[in-house]
Design a protein around this motif. Structure first.
Motif, PDB file in Angstrom:
ATOM      1  N   GLU A  71     151.234  29.522 -35.818  1.00 57.72           N
ATOM      2  CA  GLU A  71     150.394  29.843 -36.978  1.00 57.72           C
ATOM      3  C   GLU A  71     148.952  30.099 -36.523  1.00 57.72           C
ATOM      4  O   GLU A  71     148.072  29.253 -36.691  1.00 57.72           O
ATOM      5  CB  GLU A  71     150.436  28.703 -38.000  1.00 57.72           C
ATOM      6  CG  GLU A  71     151.831  28.431 -38.545  1.00 57.72           C
ATOM      7  CD  GLU A  71     151.828  27.397 -39.658  1.00 57.72           C
ATOM      8  OE1 GLU A  71     151.199  27.655 -40.702  1.00 57.72           O
ATOM      9  OE2 GLU A  71     152.429  26.333 -39.460  1.00 57.72           O
ATOM     10  N   PRO A  72     148.717  31.265 -35.934  1.00 59.81           N
ATOM     11  CA  PRO A  72     147.399  31.526 -35.315  1.00 59.81           C
ATOM     12  C   PRO A  72     146.232  31.605 -36.296  1.00 59.81           C
ATOM     13  O   PRO A  72     145.085  31.465 -35.888  1.00 59.81           O
ATOM     14  CB  PRO A  72     147.605  32.876 -34.611  1.00 59.81           C
ATOM     15  CG  PRO A  72     148.777  33.507 -35.306  1.00 59.81           C
ATOM     16  CD  PRO A  72     149.651  32.378 -35.722  1.00 59.81           C
ATOM     17  N   LYS A  73     146.501  31.792 -37.578  1.00 60.50           N
ATOM     18  CA  LYS A  73     145.415  31.957 -38.545  1.00 60.50           C
ATOM     19  C   LYS A  73     144.945  30.648 -39.175  1.00 60.50           C
ATOM     20  O   LYS A  73     144.019  30.644 -39.979  1.00 60.50           O
ATOM     21  CB  LYS A  73     145.835  32.940 -39.642  1.00 60.50           C
ATOM     22  CG  LYS A  73     146.004  34.362 -39.135  1.00 60.50           C
ATOM     23  CD  LYS A  73     146.285  35.330 -40.262  1.00 60.50           C
ATOM     24  CE  LYS A  73     146.408  36.760 -39.736  1.00 60.50           C
ATOM     25  NZ  LYS A  73     146.671  37.730 -40.835  1.00 60.50           N
ATOM     26  N   LEU A  74     145.565  29.534 -38.814  1.00 58.07           N
ATOM     27  CA  LEU A  74     145.144  28.245 -39.367  1.00 58.07           C
ATOM     28  C   LEU A  74     143.720  27.916 -38.931  1.00 58.07           C
ATOM     29  O   LEU A  74     143.340  28.137 -37.776  1.00 58.07           O
ATOM     30  CB  LEU A  74     146.066  27.123 -38.878  1.00 58.07           C
ATOM     31  CG  LEU A  74     147.390  26.899 -39.597  1.00 58.07           C
ATOM     32  CD1 LEU A  74     148.118  25.726 -38.952  1.00 58.07           C
ATOM     33  CD2 LEU A  74     147.199  26.645 -41.076  1.00 58.07           C
ATOM     34  N   ARG A  75     142.927  27.372 -39.855  1.00 57.22           N
ATOM     35  CA  ARG A  75     141.594  26.900 -39.506  1.00 57.22           C
ATOM     36  C   ARG A  75     141.701  25.584 -38.738  1.00 57.22           C
ATOM     37  O   ARG A  75     142.702  24.870 -38.834  1.00 57.22           O
ATOM     38  CB  ARG A  75     140.755  26.685 -40.779  1.00 57.22           C
ATOM     39  CG  ARG A  75     140.430  27.967 -41.532  1.00 57.22           C
ATOM     40  CD  ARG A  75     139.695  27.651 -42.811  1.00 57.22           C
ATOM     41  NE  ARG A  75     139.380  28.853 -43.587  1.00 57.22           N
ATOM     42  CZ  ARG A  75     138.236  29.525 -43.502  1.00 57.22           C
ATOM     43  NH1 ARG A  75     137.292  29.113 -42.668  1.00 57.22           N
ATOM     44  NH2 ARG A  75     138.016  30.597 -44.234  1.00 57.22           N
ATOM     45  N   ALA A  76     140.634  25.273 -37.995  1.00 56.31           N
ATOM     46  CA  ALA A  76     140.636  24.075 -37.146  1.00 56.31           C
ATOM     47  C   ALA A  76     140.933  22.818 -37.954  1.00 56.31           C
ATOM     48  O   ALA A  76     141.679  21.935 -37.514  1.00 56.31           O
ATOM     49  CB  ALA A  76     139.302  23.950 -36.432  1.00 56.31           C
ATOM     50  N   ARG A  77     140.344  22.716 -39.146  1.00 56.98           N
ATOM     51  CA  ARG A  77     140.543  21.527 -39.987  1.00 56.98           C
ATOM     52  C   ARG A  77     142.016  21.378 -40.357  1.00 56.98           C
ATOM     53  O   ARG A  77     142.565  20.270 -40.376  1.00 56.98           O
ATOM     54  CB  ARG A  77     139.681  21.659 -41.236  1.00 56.98           C
ATOM     55  CG  ARG A  77     139.508  20.381 -42.051  1.00 56.98           C
ATOM     56  CD  ARG A  77     138.662  20.692 -43.269  1.00 56.98           C
ATOM     57  NE  ARG A  77     138.249  19.548 -44.041  1.00 56.98           N
ATOM     58  CZ  ARG A  77     137.079  18.932 -43.928  1.00 56.98           C
ATOM     59  NH1 ARG A  77     136.214  19.353 -43.017  1.00 56.98           N
ATOM     60  NH2 ARG A  77     136.768  17.916 -44.696  1.00 56.98           N
ATOM     61  N   ASP A  78     142.673  22.508 -40.653  1.00 58.26           N
ATOM     62  CA  ASP A  78     144.085  22.474 -41.037  1.00 58.26           C
ATOM     63  C   ASP A  78     144.979  22.162 -39.841  1.00 58.26           C
ATOM     64  O   ASP A  78     145.995  21.469 -39.977  1.00 58.26           O
ATOM     65  CB  ASP A  78     144.481  23.802 -41.669  1.00 58.26           C
ATOM     66  CG  ASP A  78     143.702  24.092 -42.937  1.00 58.26           C
ATOM     67  OD1 ASP A  78     143.417  23.133 -43.679  1.00 58.26           O
ATOM     68  OD2 ASP A  78     143.358  25.266 -43.190  1.00 58.26           O
ATOM     69  N   ARG A  79     144.614  22.665 -38.650  1.00 59.70           N
ATOM     70  CA  ARG A  79     145.389  22.339 -37.454  1.00 59.70           C
ATOM     71  C   ARG A  79     145.333  20.838 -37.171  1.00 59.70           C
ATOM     72  O   ARG A  79     146.333  20.217 -36.829  1.00 59.70           O
ATOM     73  CB  ARG A  79     144.849  23.125 -36.256  1.00 59.70           C
ATOM     74  CG  ARG A  79     145.208  24.600 -36.275  1.00 59.70           C
ATOM     75  CD  ARG A  79     144.576  25.352 -35.116  1.00 59.70           C
ATOM     76  NE  ARG A  79     144.957  26.759 -35.151  1.00 59.70           N
ATOM     77  CZ  ARG A  79     144.425  27.698 -34.385  1.00 59.70           C
ATOM     78  NH1 ARG A  79     143.462  27.376 -33.520  1.00 59.70           N
ATOM     79  NH2 ARG A  79     144.829  28.954 -34.475  1.00 59.70           N
ATOM     80  N   ALA A  80     144.148  20.269 -37.316  1.00 58.38           N
ATOM     81  CA  ALA A  80     144.005  18.831 -37.092  1.00 58.38           C
ATOM     82  C   ALA A  80     144.880  18.039 -38.066  1.00 58.38           C
ATOM     83  O   ALA A  80     145.564  17.082 -37.677  1.00 58.38           O
ATOM     84  CB  ALA A  80     142.538  18.428 -37.244  1.00 58.38           C
ATOM     85  N   ALA A  81     144.872  18.457 -39.330  1.00 54.80           N
ATOM     86  CA  ALA A  81     145.680  17.764 -40.340  1.00 54.80           C
ATOM     87  C   ALA A  81     147.170  17.853 -40.003  1.00 54.80           C
ATOM     88  O   ALA A  81     147.909  16.866 -40.123  1.00 54.80           O
ATOM     89  CB  ALA A  81     145.402  18.343 -41.718  1.00 54.80           C
ATOM     90  N   ARG A  82     147.616  19.033 -39.566  1.00 56.82           N
ATOM     91  CA  ARG A  82     149.024  19.213 -39.208  1.00 56.82           C
ATOM     92  C   ARG A  82     149.420  18.316 -38.038  1.00 56.82           C
ATOM     93  O   ARG A  82     150.545  17.795 -37.990  1.00 56.82           O
ATOM     94  CB  ARG A  82     149.282  20.672 -38.817  1.00 56.82           C
ATOM     95  CG  ARG A  82     149.194  21.663 -39.944  1.00 56.82           C
ATOM     96  CD  ARG A  82     150.426  21.631 -40.846  1.00 56.82           C
ATOM     97  NE  ARG A  82     150.394  22.771 -41.750  1.00 56.82           N
ATOM     98  CZ  ARG A  82     150.928  23.954 -41.489  1.00 56.82           C
ATOM     99  NH1 ARG A  82     151.557  24.144 -40.338  1.00 56.82           N
ATOM    100  NH2 ARG A  82     150.858  24.929 -42.365  1.00 56.82           N
ATOM    101  N   LEU A  83     148.490  18.141 -37.104  1.00 57.11           N
ATOM    102  CA  LEU A  83     148.781  17.353 -35.908  1.00 57.11           C
ATOM    103  C   LEU A  83     148.471  15.868 -36.095  1.00 57.11           C
ATOM    104  O   LEU A  83     148.638  15.070 -35.175  1.00 57.11           O
ATOM    105  CB  LEU A  83     147.993  17.906 -34.718  1.00 57.11           C
ATOM    106  CG  LEU A  83     148.383  19.333 -34.301  1.00 57.11           C
ATOM    107  CD1 LEU A  83     147.402  19.887 -33.277  1.00 57.11           C
ATOM    108  CD2 LEU A  83     149.807  19.372 -33.753  1.00 57.11           C
ATOM    109  N   GLN A  84     147.975  15.523 -37.290  1.00 55.65           N
ATOM    110  CA  GLN A  84     147.682  14.132 -37.657  1.00 55.65           C
ATOM    111  C   GLN A  84     146.649  13.496 -36.726  1.00 55.65           C
ATOM    112  O   GLN A  84     146.759  12.330 -36.339  1.00 55.65           O
ATOM    113  CB  GLN A  84     148.970  13.299 -37.713  1.00 55.65           C
ATOM    114  CG  GLN A  84     149.952  13.792 -38.774  1.00 55.65           C
ATOM    115  CD  GLN A  84     151.191  12.940 -38.872  1.00 55.65           C
ATOM    116  OE1 GLN A  84     151.827  12.634 -37.878  1.00 55.65           O
ATOM    117  NE2 GLN A  84     151.542  12.538 -40.091  1.00 55.65           N
ATOM    118  N   VAL A  85     145.654  14.292 -36.375  1.00 52.68           N
ATOM    119  CA  VAL A  85     144.502  13.789 -35.631  1.00 52.68           C
ATOM    120  C   VAL A  85     143.255  14.329 -36.329  1.00 52.68           C
ATOM    121  O   VAL A  85     143.347  15.128 -37.264  1.00 52.68           O
ATOM    122  CB  VAL A  85     144.513  14.244 -34.146  1.00 52.68           C
ATOM    123  CG1 VAL A  85     145.707  13.660 -33.422  1.00 52.68           C
ATOM    124  CG2 VAL A  85     144.485  15.760 -34.031  1.00 52.68           C
TER     125      VAL A  85
END
Length: 348
Positions: free
Chosen positions: A24-38
């Protein structure tokens, strides 16, 4: 099974990050962090997708140096709204726990007690300074543009660079335990009607020990009135058509970022409603909007109205006012717009 060493933990996080970024290359940094639970700060510190250098110094010492970078793009956001403004850091006041930037283009209020981590970041050639709170959430980001002073940025990093990146232990802040209902509506209303400045509103909430939304619900429709869920879009379209200058406030735990001026290019992209002007961008997730309120406060300059937008948990997403300076009355066109959103008359 042995516990992972810090280095092994970083390697695992990087691998998970790369897999997510590829999928999912278009995810924002904040959303990537949430997905990875960090936290986002943990991603930056682990060099996930970026090259990062930790910065030494107090938040105030680091922040004051931003005035040397020339024209930049500054970004502050919360979970539901992103505020981006181009300009220079001018008239910086950053000596104590509360700071201000009062420049022509960049207008900020900083609450430095929440500022815990600072990094110089390079993301595929896009250079920035990023500040995070104790929970690892982004407070404020400063991006270089083609108009920025690249040499000043290099000097800034060289001067403040730490040796290595310290481990980040992000800890969630305790939940707000302020009452969600008002115990004495009459006393609150009397206090509200006695206000002479909009800045007296927050102390009023503290005195009556109520949340902002609880105060709106208790005050009476002439002082605070719930309006249509799409009131923000109605207001922005009308402000753009009438070339009406507005003020837009977006805040998080450690920052309030403000735009003052007209808005022109409006565009919806899925759930996001956007302002896409050369100097100012706003990205508002309208699917997160639970309530919209027109709020009416007395001041020594006359009544001042605002449009306030709330999430389902009662959190303030974004606020709008008509452009106004202390000592001046509210714009009549803004007042009319706010009254037109309401079903019943406002006080004043």
């Amino acid at each position: 099974m042995h516990a992972l060493s810090p280095q092994e933990g970083i390697a695992v996080l990087k691998a998970k990050y790369e897999a997510l970024a590829t999928a999912e290359p278009k995810l924002r940094a904040r959303d990537r962090a949430a997905r990875l639970q960090v936290s986002e700060a943990e991603l930056v510190a682990a060099q996930c997708g970026v090259e990062a250098i930790a910065l030494n110094g107090t938040p105030q010492e680091i922040f004051i140096q931003l005035q040397n970078l020339g024209e930049v793009m500054v970004l502050s956001r919360n979970d539901w709204c992103v505020h981006e403004r181009h300009g220079r850091y001018e008239e910086i006041h950053a000596n104590g726990p509360v700071g201000m930037v009062l420049g022509k283009d960049i207008d900020l209020r900083m609450f430095f007690s929440y500022w815990k981590h600072a990094f110089a970041v390079n993301e595929n050639g896009r250079r920035s300074v990023q500040f995070f709170d104790g929970a690892g959430e982004a407070i404020h980001k400063v991006y270089l543009t083609e108009k920025s002073d690249a040499a000043a940025f290099e000097a800034f990093v060289s001067q403040l660079a730490a040796t290595g990146i310290p481990a980040i232990h992000a800890e969630a802040y305790p939940s707000d335990t302020t009452r969600g209902d008002c115990q004495d509506k009459t006393a609150l209303r009397e206090h509200w009607l006695s206000l002479t400045d909009t800045h007296g509103f927050f102390p009023m909430l503290g005195k009556h020990k109520v949340t902002r939304l609880a105060a709106l619900k208790a005050a009476g429709d002439d002082l605070a009135q719930r309006v249509a869920i799409d009131a923000t879009e109605i207001m922005l379209h009308r402000a753009a058509t009438e070339k009406m200058p507005i003020m837009c406030f977006v805040s998080n735990r450690g920052m309030v970022q403000i735009h003052s001026g007209p808005v022109e290019k409006l565009l919806r992209t899925g759930p996001w409603f956007n302002i896409l002007d050369p100097m100012f961008n706003l990205h508002l997730n309208t699917s997160a909007i639970s309530e919209c309120w027109v709020v009416n406060k007395p001041t020594s300059d006359g009544w001042v109205t605002s449009l306030e937008v709330y999430a389902a948990g009662g959190e303030l997403i974004v606020q709008f006012f008509g452009v106004r300076k202390p000592g001046e009355p509210e714009l009549p066109a803004w007042r009319k717009l706010m009254c037109d959103l309401c079903n019943t008359p406002l006080a004043g």
